[in-house]
Design an enzyme around this catalytic site. Structure first.
Site, PDB file in Angstrom:
ATOM      1  N   HIS A 113       0.843  -1.206   0.000  1.00  0.00           N
ATOM      2  CA  HIS A 113       0.000   0.000   0.000  1.00  0.00           C
ATOM      3  C   HIS A 113       0.869   1.245   0.000  1.00  0.00           C
ATOM      4  O   HIS A 113       2.083   1.166   0.201  1.00  0.00           O
ATOM      5  CB  HIS A 113      -0.931   0.011   1.224  1.00  0.00           C
ATOM      6  CG  HIS A 113      -0.210   0.070   2.544  1.00  0.00           C
ATOM      7  ND1 HIS A 113       0.104  -1.049   3.268  1.00  0.00           N
ATOM      8  CD2 HIS A 113       0.263   1.120   3.266  1.00  0.00           C
ATOM      9  CE1 HIS A 113       0.735  -0.697   4.381  1.00  0.00           C
ATOM     10  NE2 HIS A 113       0.851   0.619   4.410  1.00  0.00           N
TER      11      HIS A 113
ATOM     12  N   HIS B  54      -6.030  -1.705   4.064  1.00  0.00           N
ATOM     13  CA  HIS B  54      -5.917  -0.564   3.154  1.00  0.00           C
ATOM     14  C   HIS B  54      -5.016  -0.915   1.971  1.00  0.00           C
ATOM     15  O   HIS B  54      -4.068  -1.686   2.091  1.00  0.00           O
ATOM     16  CB  HIS B  54      -5.455   0.722   3.847  1.00  0.00           C
ATOM     17  CG  HIS B  54      -4.090   0.685   4.489  1.00  0.00           C
ATOM     18  ND1 HIS B  54      -3.559  -0.427   5.071  1.00  0.00           N
ATOM     19  CD2 HIS B  54      -3.154   1.652   4.638  1.00  0.00           C
ATOM     20  CE1 HIS B  54      -2.361  -0.146   5.558  1.00  0.00           C
ATOM     21  NE2 HIS B  54      -2.083   1.102   5.309  1.00  0.00           N
TER      22      HIS B  54
ATOM     23  N   HIS C 193       4.845   7.114   2.556  1.00  0.00           N
ATOM     24  CA  HIS C 193       5.586   5.850   2.439  1.00  0.00           C
ATOM     25  C   HIS C 193       4.943   4.889   1.451  1.00  0.00           C
ATOM     26  O   HIS C 193       3.756   4.975   1.164  1.00  0.00           O
ATOM     27  CB  HIS C 193       5.762   5.170   3.801  1.00  0.00           C
ATOM     28  CG  HIS C 193       4.508   4.610   4.429  1.00  0.00           C
ATOM     29  ND1 HIS C 193       3.763   5.295   5.353  1.00  0.00           N
ATOM     30  CD2 HIS C 193       3.891   3.413   4.286  1.00  0.00           C
ATOM     31  CE1 HIS C 193       2.751   4.540   5.753  1.00  0.00           C
ATOM     32  NE2 HIS C 193       2.789   3.394   5.114  1.00  0.00           N
TER      33      HIS C 193
ATOM     34  N   HIS D 253       0.646  -0.590  14.659  1.00  0.00           N
ATOM     35  CA  HIS D 253      -0.361   0.446  14.432  1.00  0.00           C
ATOM     36  C   HIS D 253      -1.685   0.008  15.069  1.00  0.00           C
ATOM     37  O   HIS D 253      -2.074  -1.162  14.937  1.00  0.00           O
ATOM     38  CB  HIS D 253      -0.657   0.609  12.942  1.00  0.00           C
ATOM     39  CG  HIS D 253       0.468   1.091  12.101  1.00  0.00           C
ATOM     40  ND1 HIS D 253       1.128   2.277  12.319  1.00  0.00           N
ATOM     41  CD2 HIS D 253       1.045   0.567  10.989  1.00  0.00           C
ATOM     42  CE1 HIS D 253       2.045   2.454  11.386  1.00  0.00           C
ATOM     43  NE2 HIS D 253       2.025   1.424  10.570  1.00  0.00           N
TER      44      HIS D 253
ATOM     45  N   TYR E  16       8.918   1.829  10.216  1.00  0.00           N
ATOM     46  CA  TYR E  16       9.102   2.850   9.178  1.00  0.00           C
ATOM     47  C   TYR E  16      10.580   3.220   9.148  1.00  0.00           C
ATOM     48  O   TYR E  16      11.200   3.412  10.207  1.00  0.00           O
ATOM     49  CB  TYR E  16       8.376   4.146   9.532  1.00  0.00           C
ATOM     50  CG  TYR E  16       6.877   4.187   9.404  1.00  0.00           C
ATOM     51  CD1 TYR E  16       6.183   3.562   8.371  1.00  0.00           C
ATOM     52  CD2 TYR E  16       6.143   4.938  10.311  1.00  0.00           C
ATOM     53  CE1 TYR E  16       4.801   3.677   8.277  1.00  0.00           C
ATOM     54  CE2 TYR E  16       4.760   5.055  10.217  1.00  0.00           C
ATOM     55  CZ  TYR E  16       4.102   4.419   9.197  1.00  0.00           C
ATOM     56  OH  TYR E  16       2.745   4.535   9.108  1.00  0.00           O
TER      57      TYR E  16
ATOM     58  N   GLU F 298       7.987   1.290   4.509  1.00  0.00           N
ATOM     59  CA  GLU F 298       7.511   0.528   5.661  1.00  0.00           C
ATOM     60  C   GLU F 298       7.695  -0.951   5.374  1.00  0.00           C
ATOM     61  O   GLU F 298       7.467  -1.401   4.247  1.00  0.00           O
ATOM     62  CB  GLU F 298       6.021   0.831   5.903  1.00  0.00           C
ATOM     63  CG  GLU F 298       5.381   0.018   7.013  1.00  0.00           C
ATOM     64  CD  GLU F 298       3.917   0.398   7.264  1.00  0.00           C
ATOM     65  OE1 GLU F 298       3.168   0.604   6.292  1.00  0.00           O
ATOM     66  OE2 GLU F 298       3.523   0.478   8.442  1.00  0.00           O
TER      67      GLU F 298
HETATM   68  C1  M3P Z   1      -0.054   2.573   8.374  1.00  0.00           C
HETATM   69  C2  M3P Z   1      -0.334   1.199   8.072  1.00  0.00           C
HETATM   70  C3  M3P Z   1      -1.932   6.094  11.210  1.00  0.00           C
HETATM   71  C4  M3P Z   1      -1.426   4.803  10.840  1.00  0.00           C
HETATM   72  C5  M3P Z   1      -0.842   4.483   9.713  1.00  0.00           C
HETATM   73  C6  M3P Z   1      -0.781   3.141   9.338  1.00  0.00           C
HETATM   74  C7  M3P Z   1      -2.184   7.119  10.203  1.00  0.00           C
HETATM   75  O1  M3P Z   1       0.933   3.124   7.729  1.00  0.00           O
HETATM   76  O2  M3P Z   1       0.359   0.609   7.299  1.00  0.00           O
HETATM   77  O3  M3P Z   1      -1.287   0.663   8.627  1.00  0.00           O
HETATM   78  O4  M3P Z   1      -2.187   6.319  12.342  1.00  0.00           O
HETATM   79 FE    FE Z   2       1.550   1.830   6.028  1.00  0.00          FE
END
Ligand code: M3P
Ligand code: FE
Length: 309
Positions: free
Chosen positions: A154, A201, A216, A248, A257, A267
């Site tokens: 993603h 996502h 990223h 996360h 990251y 990531e």
């Molecule tokens: C990611 C992911 C936030 C989390 C970001 C999450 C915006 O990058 O890969 O799930 O809190």
């Molecule tokens: Fe991500």
């Protein structure tokens, strides 16, 4: 879900300051395989378990960032249908001829209100994952090169007007809003997480006062141990690490990251849930954003909000 329409993020063109350094990093540290170079000097790479010719395209430039992100759609008919829907919605598109990207068919390119160049395409050569289709082994030896990601998973992009972008992705391109971080006003979007598949996502956007920024590109690993191994490889290679290893709250992915030598964030992650089409949107009030980003530490890392390319 029956997979129709947009299938997945298929490629991203990333700008690096020094091509040799970038190719060495993406090949030997992240662990992608080079699959070609074109007359413009761009270098094409893929993850070990991807079947299509490439997913990452590196080009040398004066500043880091993302040139464009491409999504693979089911077939040529879908490409025509989605282009017509974009145009009917009021978004102009242009066709980039087949062959402009190596081994790739015609692409439909458009600019979204966050300032990013997005494209759809239906055809890219299948080079396979090296395992064949008859009684394949579960993994290829190249999995153990560098961090050895399975696939490009993603993108997270920063820009203006992400509510408008959400509408385009959901109402025109058929994505679903899986998770949403609310702005401090409690109603507008701070961040939106959009899926065209079973993944939590396929692309996400964070509201940001500059157009077209890159946060990223994310690469999937199979296990948490592989994520920790990626962390070891980052340290062995003196890679600048941003956040993690951690988890996360948003998407539940377990993550690190870090930055490539040009300052583009990437990531490595594993995990997350299955996002079925009947899932209700998960909401993160702004005050819970720190847990959304880093669940154990509950920390809204400054770098996450401010460092983009
Ligand atoms: C990611 C992911 C936030 C989390 C970001 C999450 C915006 O990058 O890969 O799930 O809190
Ligand atoms: Fe991500």
């Amino acid at each position: 879900m029956a997979m129709t329409g947009v299938l997945r993020p298929g490629h991203i063109q990333i700008r690096v300051l020094d091509l040799d350094e970038g190719v060495n990093f993406y090949s030997n540290v992240i662990g992608l395989r080079e699959t070609g170079r074109d007359s413009q000097g761009r270098v094409y790479l893929k993850c070990w378990d991807e079947h299509d010719h490439h997913s990452v395209i590196l080009c040398e430039a004066e500043s880091p960032g993302m040139d464009f992100a491409g999504f693979r759609v089911l077939d040529l008919e879908t490409l025509d249908t989605l282009e017509a829907k974009l145009n009917a919605y009021g978004l102009p598109t242009r066709r980039i001829p087949a062959g402009d990207l190596l081994e790739t068919g015609e692409r439909v390119r458009f600019t979204i209100p966050s300032g990013h160049q997005i494209e759809l395409y239906a055809e890219k050569a299948k080079v396979g994952n090296g395992l064949g289709n008859i009684a394949p082994a579960p993994w290829a030896p190249e999995r153990d090169k560098g961090m050895g990601p399975v696939h490009l998973d993603h993108f997270l992009l920063y820009g203006l007007n992400i509510s408008e972008v959400r509408r385009i992705f959901t109402e025109v391109l058929g994505f679903r809003l899986t998770e949403q971080v609310l702005a401090p006003d409690g109603v507008s979007d701070q961040a939106v997480f959009l899926s065209c598949s079973h993944k939590p996502h396929d692309v996400a956007f964070v509201e940001y006062p500059e157009l077209g920024k890159f946060h990223h590109a994310s690469f999937l690993l199979e296990t948490w141990e592989q994520v920790l191994r990626a962390g070891d490889i980052m340290s062995m290679n003196k890679v600048n690490v941003d956040i993690g290893p951690t988890r996360h709250g948003v998407t539940r992915g377990m993550t690190i990251y870090a930055w490539d030598p040009s300052g583009n964030r990437f990531e490595t992650f594993c995990g997350g849930y299955f996002a079925y089409p009947d899932q209700e949107t998960i909401i993160w009030p702004f005050e819970d954003f720190p847990q959304g980003l880093d669940y154990p530490q509950r920390k809204l890392h400054e770098s996450f909000l401010t460092i983009v390319t």
